[in-house]
Design a protein around this motif. Structure first.
Motif, PDB file in Angstrom:
ATOM      1  N   LYS A 289       0.833  -1.201   0.000  1.00 44.54           N
ATOM      2  CA  LYS A 289       0.000   0.000   0.000  1.00 44.54           C
ATOM      3  C   LYS A 289       0.874   1.261   0.000  1.00 44.54           C
ATOM      4  O   LYS A 289       0.528   2.274  -0.602  1.00 44.54           O
ATOM      5  CB  LYS A 289      -0.890   0.042   1.254  1.00 44.54           C
ATOM      6  N   TYR A 290       2.022   1.180   0.692  1.00 46.87           N
ATOM      7  CA  TYR A 290       2.847   2.357   0.895  1.00 46.87           C
ATOM      8  C   TYR A 290       3.779   2.596  -0.275  1.00 46.87           C
ATOM      9  O   TYR A 290       4.007   3.730  -0.685  1.00 46.87           O
ATOM     10  CB  TYR A 290       3.654   2.163   2.180  1.00 46.87           C
ATOM     11  N   ASN A 291       4.304   1.480  -0.830  1.00 43.13           N
ATOM     12  CA  ASN A 291       5.407   1.631  -1.780  1.00 43.13           C
ATOM     13  C   ASN A 291       5.264   0.699  -2.977  1.00 43.13           C
ATOM     14  O   ASN A 291       6.203   0.565  -3.751  1.00 43.13           O
ATOM     15  CB  ASN A 291       6.719   1.326  -1.025  1.00 43.13           C
ATOM     16  N   ALA A 292       4.112   0.037  -3.103  1.00 46.99           N
ATOM     17  CA  ALA A 292       3.881  -0.939  -4.181  1.00 46.99           C
ATOM     18  C   ALA A 292       4.982  -1.990  -4.253  1.00 46.99           C
ATOM     19  O   ALA A 292       5.322  -2.498  -5.315  1.00 46.99           O
ATOM     20  CB  ALA A 292       3.708  -0.243  -5.532  1.00 46.99           C
ATOM     21  N   ASP A 293       5.541  -2.323  -3.095  1.00 48.29           N
ATOM     22  CA  ASP A 293       6.588  -3.357  -3.015  1.00 48.29           C
ATOM     23  C   ASP A 293       5.966  -4.726  -2.809  1.00 48.29           C
ATOM     24  O   ASP A 293       4.912  -4.846  -2.209  1.00 48.29           O
ATOM     25  CB  ASP A 293       7.486  -3.103  -1.792  1.00 48.29           C
ATOM     26  N   MET A 294       6.632  -5.758  -3.291  1.00 52.35           N
ATOM     27  CA  MET A 294       6.212  -7.108  -2.929  1.00 52.35           C
ATOM     28  C   MET A 294       7.439  -7.984  -2.752  1.00 52.35           C
ATOM     29  O   MET A 294       8.166  -8.256  -3.709  1.00 52.35           O
ATOM     30  CB  MET A 294       5.267  -7.689  -3.993  1.00 52.35           C
ATOM     31  N   LEU A 295       7.660  -8.405  -1.522  1.00 57.60           N
ATOM     32  CA  LEU A 295       8.804  -9.266  -1.198  1.00 57.60           C
ATOM     33  C   LEU A 295       8.662 -10.592  -1.940  1.00 57.60           C
ATOM     34  O   LEU A 295       7.580 -11.147  -2.028  1.00 57.60           O
ATOM     35  CB  LEU A 295       8.853  -9.512   0.320  1.00 57.60           C
ATOM     36  N   GLY A 296       9.771 -11.068  -2.480  1.00 60.91           N
ATOM     37  CA  GLY A 296       9.717 -12.336  -3.215  1.00 60.91           C
ATOM     38  C   GLY A 296       9.294 -12.126  -4.654  1.00 60.91           C
ATOM     39  O   GLY A 296       9.244 -13.080  -5.422  1.00 60.91           O
ATOM     40  N   GLY A 297       8.967 -10.900  -5.007  1.00 65.68           N
ATOM     41  CA  GLY A 297       8.592 -10.594  -6.383  1.00 65.68           C
ATOM     42  C   GLY A 297       7.437 -11.436  -6.891  1.00 65.68           C
ATOM     43  O   GLY A 297       7.374 -11.783  -8.057  1.00 65.68           O
ATOM     44  N   GLY A 298       6.534 -11.802  -5.995  1.00 64.46           N
ATOM     45  CA  GLY A 298       5.378 -12.604  -6.417  1.00 64.46           C
ATOM     46  C   GLY A 298       5.590 -14.090  -6.213  1.00 64.46           C
ATOM     47  O   GLY A 298       4.649 -14.871  -6.301  1.00 64.46           O
ATOM     48  N   GLN A 299       6.829 -14.497  -5.927  1.00 61.81           N
ATOM     49  CA  GLN A 299       7.080 -15.911  -5.609  1.00 61.81           C
ATOM     50  C   GLN A 299       6.672 -16.170  -4.152  1.00 61.81           C
ATOM     51  O   GLN A 299       6.685 -15.249  -3.343  1.00 61.81           O
ATOM     52  CB  GLN A 299       8.575 -16.228  -5.775  1.00 61.81           C
ATOM     53  N   PRO A 300       6.340 -17.429  -3.836  1.00 58.93           N
ATOM     54  CA  PRO A 300       5.991 -17.728  -2.446  1.00 58.93           C
ATOM     55  C   PRO A 300       7.135 -17.380  -1.491  1.00 58.93           C
ATOM     56  O   PRO A 300       8.293 -17.612  -1.814  1.00 58.93           O
ATOM     57  CB  PRO A 300       5.763 -19.241  -2.464  1.00 58.93           C
ATOM     58  N   VAL A 301       6.786 -16.795  -0.369  1.00 55.05           N
ATOM     59  CA  VAL A 301       7.779 -16.502   0.658  1.00 55.05           C
ATOM     60  C   VAL A 301       7.694 -17.628   1.695  1.00 55.05           C
ATOM     61  O   VAL A 301       6.655 -17.833   2.311  1.00 55.05           O
ATOM     62  CB  VAL A 301       7.474 -15.151   1.338  1.00 55.05           C
ATOM     63  N   LEU A 302       8.790 -18.366   1.850  1.00 55.90           N
ATOM     64  CA  LEU A 302       8.751 -19.528   2.729  1.00 55.90           C
ATOM     65  C   LEU A 302       9.094 -19.179   4.177  1.00 55.90           C
ATOM     66  O   LEU A 302      10.017 -18.417   4.428  1.00 55.90           O
ATOM     67  CB  LEU A 302       9.731 -20.605   2.228  1.00 55.90           C
ATOM     68  N   THR A 303       8.325 -19.745   5.098  1.00 53.25           N
ATOM     69  CA  THR A 303       8.603 -19.510   6.523  1.00 53.25           C
ATOM     70  C   THR A 303       9.114 -20.780   7.197  1.00 53.25           C
ATOM     71  O   THR A 303       9.410 -20.785   8.382  1.00 53.25           O
ATOM     72  CB  THR A 303       7.336 -19.040   7.251  1.00 53.25           C
ATOM     73  N   GLY A 304       9.177 -21.848   6.456  1.00 48.39           N
ATOM     74  CA  GLY A 304       9.647 -23.111   7.012  1.00 48.39           C
ATOM     75  C   GLY A 304       9.923 -24.069   5.894  1.00 48.39           C
ATOM     76  O   GLY A 304       9.805 -23.692   4.728  1.00 48.39           O
ATOM     77  N   PRO A 305      10.263 -25.286   6.153  1.00 48.05           N
ATOM     78  CA  PRO A 305      10.410 -25.910   7.476  1.00 48.05           C
ATOM     79  C   PRO A 305      11.765 -25.642   8.118  1.00 48.05           C
ATOM     80  O   PRO A 305      12.777 -25.711   7.450  1.00 48.05           O
ATOM     81  CB  PRO A 305      10.277 -27.399   7.158  1.00 48.05           C
ATOM     82  N   GLN A 306      11.719 -25.336   9.393  1.00 51.53           N
ATOM     83  CA  GLN A 306      12.944 -25.137  10.152  1.00 51.53           C
ATOM     84  C   GLN A 306      13.025 -26.259  11.186  1.00 51.53           C
ATOM     85  O   GLN A 306      12.117 -26.419  11.990  1.00 51.53           O
ATOM     86  CB  GLN A 306      12.881 -23.774  10.844  1.00 51.53           C
ATOM     87  N   ILE A 307      14.097 -27.040  11.115  1.00 53.86           N
ATOM     88  CA  ILE A 307      14.244 -28.149  12.064  1.00 53.86           C
ATOM     89  C   ILE A 307      14.894 -27.644  13.346  1.00 53.86           C
ATOM     90  O   ILE A 307      15.944 -27.002  13.300  1.00 53.86           O
ATOM     91  CB  ILE A 307      15.090 -29.280  11.462  1.00 53.86           C
ATOM     92  N   LEU A 308      14.239 -27.899  14.474  1.00 51.85           N
ATOM     93  CA  LEU A 308      14.752 -27.420  15.756  1.00 51.85           C
ATOM     94  C   LEU A 308      15.103 -28.608  16.646  1.00 51.85           C
ATOM     95  O   LEU A 308      14.336 -29.566  16.736  1.00 51.85           O
ATOM     96  CB  LEU A 308      13.690 -26.561  16.438  1.00 51.85           C
ATOM     97  N   THR A 309      16.255 -28.517  17.288  1.00 51.64           N
ATOM     98  CA  THR A 309      16.683 -29.610  18.164  1.00 51.64           C
ATOM     99  C   THR A 309      17.067 -29.064  19.529  1.00 51.64           C
ATOM    100  O   THR A 309      16.820 -27.905  19.829  1.00 51.64           O
ATOM    101  CB  THR A 309      17.887 -30.351  17.563  1.00 51.64           C
ATOM    102  N   ARG A 310      17.676 -29.945  20.305  1.00 58.84           N
ATOM    103  CA  ARG A 310      18.060 -29.609  21.665  1.00 58.84           C
ATOM    104  C   ARG A 310      18.859 -28.307  21.752  1.00 58.84           C
ATOM    105  O   ARG A 310      18.669 -27.510  22.659  1.00 58.84           O
ATOM    106  CB  ARG A 310      18.897 -30.772  22.217  1.00 58.84           C
ATOM    107  N   GLN A 311      19.750 -28.099  20.773  1.00 59.10           N
ATOM    108  CA  GLN A 311      20.611 -26.908  20.810  1.00 59.10           C
ATOM    109  C   GLN A 311      19.801 -25.614  20.773  1.00 59.10           C
ATOM    110  O   GLN A 311      20.210 -24.600  21.316  1.00 59.10           O
ATOM    111  CB  GLN A 311      21.584 -26.895  19.617  1.00 59.10           C
TER     112      GLN A 311
END
Lengths: 325, 350
Positions: A289-311
Motif C-alpha cells: 500500500k505504501y510503496n507498491a513493493d512485494m517481497l519475493g517478487g510474487g514468488q511464495p515466501v517460505l517460513t519453514g520448514p525449520q528443524i529445531l533440536t536440543r541446541q
C-alpha cells in the motif's frame, strides 16, 4: 476423599513459592506498543480456516498484531474451520471495504470465487499458510507459508539421519487435508515405513491411550511424529507407559514442546514459524500500500520448514512462553 | 409410564414376595445385555488382535475405559432421572482450566485452585439443574446452551488470562506433586500398572449403585425418571432430585478435569467437545433408557468398558486406520443390538 481433605487442609493457607503468575511478572517485559510510521490507519483483515482454540493460529495472530501496531494498521481477525463459513466471513470483510485481506486456502475450491471477488473489488489479497500453488491463480499478490508436503519431507529426512526404521504419524483430525499431506511428505523421503494413526484431538486421555495401544501392538516402532505441538508431550507419556523406546518428533512448537526438546524427551521439532506468517502478511500488505513493493517478487515466501533440536531449545524457551514461537 | 402405574397395585405385592431363582433375577438386571456385549467384544479382540491380551494392554484399555466411565456413571444416573446433559464434555475442560488458571494467576498452592474448581464446577451443575426445574424447558436445550456458553468461556477466559489458548504450566508449583498423586498417579500391583482413574471409577460405581439401590434418594431418582408428576404427587422432591443429579455430574466432571490437568500439567482450552455424546452412548449401551426411569450405574460402567475395548482394540488389531471411526461405530451398534436382543429375550422368559 480423606486424603483429599487432608492434603487440602494442610497447605491451603499458603501460596505457591514457585511458578505462577508472580514468577511470570518478574520475567515480564512488555513489548512496545507504538506505531513506527505515519501512514493512514488502514484496515487489514485476516480470515483463516482455524478451529477454536488452536495454539498455532494464536501465534499467527500474535505476529499479525505486532506488525499491525508497528505499521499503524487496524487488524481484524476471524476464523471458521468450515469452508462455507470461511467464505461468508471473507464476504463480510469485502462488504466492510477493508484495505487489505489475508486468507488461508486450506479449502481452495470453496475460496476461489470469493478471493477473486475481493481482487476485483480492488482489495489486495495475500494468502498465508496453505494454498501455495493456487495463490497466484486466484489473483493474490503473494503467498507466505510453508508447503505441508515439503515440511513432511524434512521430517522424513531427519528421521533417516537418525537411523529410524518405523514411524507412526499421529493425525489428530481425521479428514484434514494438510495433516494427510504432512504424513505423506514424511512417507515420501523416509527410508523406513510410516503408519498413520488417527486419534481424537479433543480428548487428550484418548490420544494417550490410543498411542499406547499402537506402541504395545507394534514394538518395532521407533519414532512417533505428532502433527501439533500439544500432542508431543502426550506422545512422550504414552511411550513411557507402553515401555517403548520410540522417540517423539513434532510439527510446530509450544512451551511444553520446547521443554521436551531441552530435556531430550522430544527428538526434534519442525517449525513453520507461524509468527512470521502473521507478521509478514501484515507487513507486506503495508509495503504494498505504501510503496507498491512485494517481497519475493510474487514468488511464495517460505517460513519453514525449520528443524529445531536440543541446541535451539534454550533460546526458544522465552519466546514460546510469551506466545510468539 | 402411565399404564405401569395403573396396572401396578395388584400384582406388585405378590411379585415381591415370590421367590425368584438367581438366573431369573440376573435376567431382570438392566446391565445384563451390556455384560454379554462386553464379553463378546472382549472375545472378538482376544482372537483378532494378538497384543490385546497382554497385561500392559489390558491396563491401557482399562485406563481408556475409566476416563469415559468416570463420567458415564453420573450421566447414567441423570438419564435414569429422565434428563440429559450435553455440557459434560466441555465441563471437564472447564474444571481443569479453572483450577489451573486460578492457581497460576493467584500464584496459589494448586490445592487452592482445585478447591475453587470444585465450587465452580458444582455451580455449573446447580445452574443446569436450577434452570431446568425453574424454566421447565427440555434439558436438551438448557444443557446445549450451557455447552455453547462453556465452550466460549473456556476459550475466552483462557485467552484473556493466559494470553494464549492453552494454560501455563503449573508443574513447578506447590502442591502439584500431592495433587498429581491423588488424580493422576498409577499404582503397581504385582507387575501390573493400574492408573488411579480406575480406582476413582470403581469407587464411583459402588457409590452410585449404593445410592440407586439402597437409599431413599435412589428411589426418588427412579421415580422422577419414570414420571415426574406422579413422583411429585407422592411427595418426591422432584426439583431437588434433579438438581442433585446435575451436581453429581458436575462432581465427576471435576474429578475428570483434575485428572486431565494433573496428568498433562497444561490444558488446551478447546478440548472436550464431543465427549458428552460418548458418555451418553456408554450409558445407553449399558442399558439406560433414553426415556428415563430405567438403568444402572454398573451398566454404564460396562458401556464405558465396551467403548474402551472397541476403540483401543481396533488399534491393537492394526486395522486400516482410514476406517477407524466406521469400525468403532459398527462395533458399538452391534454391542447395543446384542444388548437389546438379550434384554428382550430376558423379558420374554421372565
Amino acid at each position: 476423599m480423606i486424603a483429599a481433605t487432608l492434603a487440602l487442609a494442610v497447605p491451603l493457607a499458603g501460596c505457591s513459592s514457585t511458578g505462577g503468575k508472580r514468577a511470570e511478572e518478574k520475567r515480564a517485559q512488555a513489548a512496545g506498543g507504538q506505531s513506527a510510521v505515519d501512514t493512514p490507519r488502514w484496515k487489514f483483515a485476516m480470515v483463516t480456516h482455524s478451529g477454536d482454540g488452536d495454539t498455532f493460529w494464536d501465534i499467527v495472530q500474535n505476529g499479525a498484531k505486532q506488525a499491525a501496531v508497528k505499521d499503524n494498521i487496524e487488524f481484524l481477525y476471524s476464523h471458521d474451520k468450515e469452508a462455507g463459513k470461511q467464505v461468508q466471513l471473507v464476504q463480510t470483510r469485502i462488504d466492510q471495504k477493508v484495505d487489505g485481506l489475508i486468507v488461508t486456502l486450506a479449502k481452495p475450491d470453496a475460496m476461489k470465487a470469493v478471493v477473486q471477488k475481493a481482487v476485483r473489488a480492488g482489495i489486495p489479497v495475500i494468502t498465508i499458510n496453505s494454498g501455495q500453488d493456487l495463490s497466484k491463480d486466484f489473483g493474490a499478490l503473494a503467498h507466505i507459508g510453508q508447503d505441508e508436503v515439503t515440511a513432511g519431507e524434512a521430517v522424513g529426512e531427519e528421521l533417516n539421519e537418525r537411523g529410524r526404521k518405523k514411524a507412526v504419524c499421529v493425525l489428530h483430525e481425521q479428514g484434514n487435508v494438510g495433516h494427510e499431506e504432512r504424513c505423506d511428505g514424511v512417507r515420501k523421503t523416509f527410508g523406513g515405513t510410516v503408519q498413520n494413526l488417527y486419534v481424537d484431538g479433543t480428548n487428550m486421555p484418548g490420544v494417550e491411550s490410543s498411542l499406547e495401544a499402537k506402541l504395545q501392538a507394534d514394538s518395532v516402532i521407533d519414532s512417533i511424529v505428532t502433527l501439533g505441538a500439544p500432542f508431543a508431550p502426550t506422545a512422550v507419556k504414552a511411550a513411557e507407559q507402553a515401555g517403548s523406546k520410540a522417540e517423539v518428533a513434532t510439527f510446530d512448537l509450544n512451551a511444553q514442546a520446547v521443554r521436551g526438546l531441552r530435556d531430550g524427551s522430544i527428538g526434534f521439532a519442525v517449525d513453520q514459524q507461524p509468527y512470521l506468517q502473521g507478521y509478514e502478511a501484515i507487513d507486506l500488505l503495508w509495503l504494498y500500500k505504501y510503496n507498491a513493493d512485494m517481497l519475493g517478487g510474487g514468488q511464495p515466501v517460505l517460513t519453514g520448514p525449520q528443524i529445531l533440536t536440543r541446541q535451539d531449545a534454550a533460546a526458544l524457551e522465552k519466546y514460546t512462553s510469551r506466545g510468539t514461537r | 409410564m402411565t399404564t405401569d402405574t395403573a396396572e401396578a397395585p395388584a400384582p406388585a405385592v405378590d411379585e415381591r414376595l415370590v421367590h425368584r431363582s438367581l438366573p431369573h433375577r440376573l435376567l431382570g438386571r438392566p446391565e445384563l445385555g451390556a455384560v454379554v456385549g462386553a464379553v463378546a467384544v472382549f472375545l472378538f479382540f482376544a482372537v483378532t488382535a494378538d497384543s490385546f491380551l497382554r497385561m500392559a494392554s489390558l491396563s491401557t484399555v482399562l485406563y481408556a475405559s475409566s476416563t469415559i466411565g468416570i463420567m458415564a456413571v453420573p450421566v447414567a444416573l441423570l438419564m435414569i432421572g429422565g434428563e440429559f446433559d450435553l455440557s459434560t464434555g466441555v465441563m471437564v475442560t472447564t474444571s481443569a482450566l479453572v483450577s489451573s488458571m486460578f492457581s497460576y494467576r493467584m500464584t496459589a498452592n494448586v490445592w487452592v485452585g482445585v478447591a475453587v474448581s470444585l465450587l465452580a464446577t458444582l455451580a455449573i451443575g446447580v445452574f443446569n439443574g436450577w434452570m431446568l426445574t425453574r424454566t421447565k424447558l427440555p434439558s436438551f436445550i438448557i444443557t446445549l446452551g450451557t455447552f455453547l456458553m462453556l465452550t466460549g468461556l473456556n476459550l475466552g477466559f483462557t485467552k484473556l488470562i493466559s494470553g494464549t489458548v492453552s494454560t501455563k504450566s503449573i508443574g513447578d508449583m506447590d502442591g502439584f506433586a500431592s495433587a498429581r498423586a491423588l488424580f493422576a498417579s498409577q499404582l503397581s500391583l504385582g507387575g501390573v500398572t493400574l492408573r488411579i482413574t480406575v480406582v476413582w471409577w470403581l469407587v464411583l460405581i459402588m457409590v452410585a449403585t449404593w445410592i440407586l439401590l439402597r437409599t431413599r434418594a435412589g428411589n426418588w431418582i427412579f421415580a422422577v425418571g419414570g414420571g415426574a408428576d406422579a413422583a411429585r404427587a407422592v411427595g418426591v422432591p422432584v426439583a431437588g432430585t434433579k438438581i442433585g443429579l446435575y451436581m453429581g455430574v458436575a462432581l465427576c466432571a471435576w474429578i475428570s478435569g483434575q485428572h486431565l490437568l494433573f496428568s498433562y500439567d497444561v490444558v488446551q482450552s478447546g478440548e472436550g467437545v464431543g465427549n458428552e455424546l460418548i458418555y451418553i452412548a456408554a450409558a445407553v449401551i449399558g442399558g439406560c433408557l433414553l426415556t428415563g426411569g430405567y438403568g444402572s450405574a454398573v451398566g454404564a460402567a460396562v458401556g464405558a468398558l465396551i467403548f474402551g475395548m472397541a476403540s483401543k482394540g481396533i488399534v491393537y488389531a492394526q486395522w486400516d486406520p482410514d476406517w477407524f471411526k466406521f469400525f468403532l461405530g459398527a462395533m458399538l451398534l452391534l454391542a447395543t443390538l446384542l444388548n437389546a436382543w438379550i434384554r428382550k429375550r430376558a423379558e420374554a422368559s421372565a
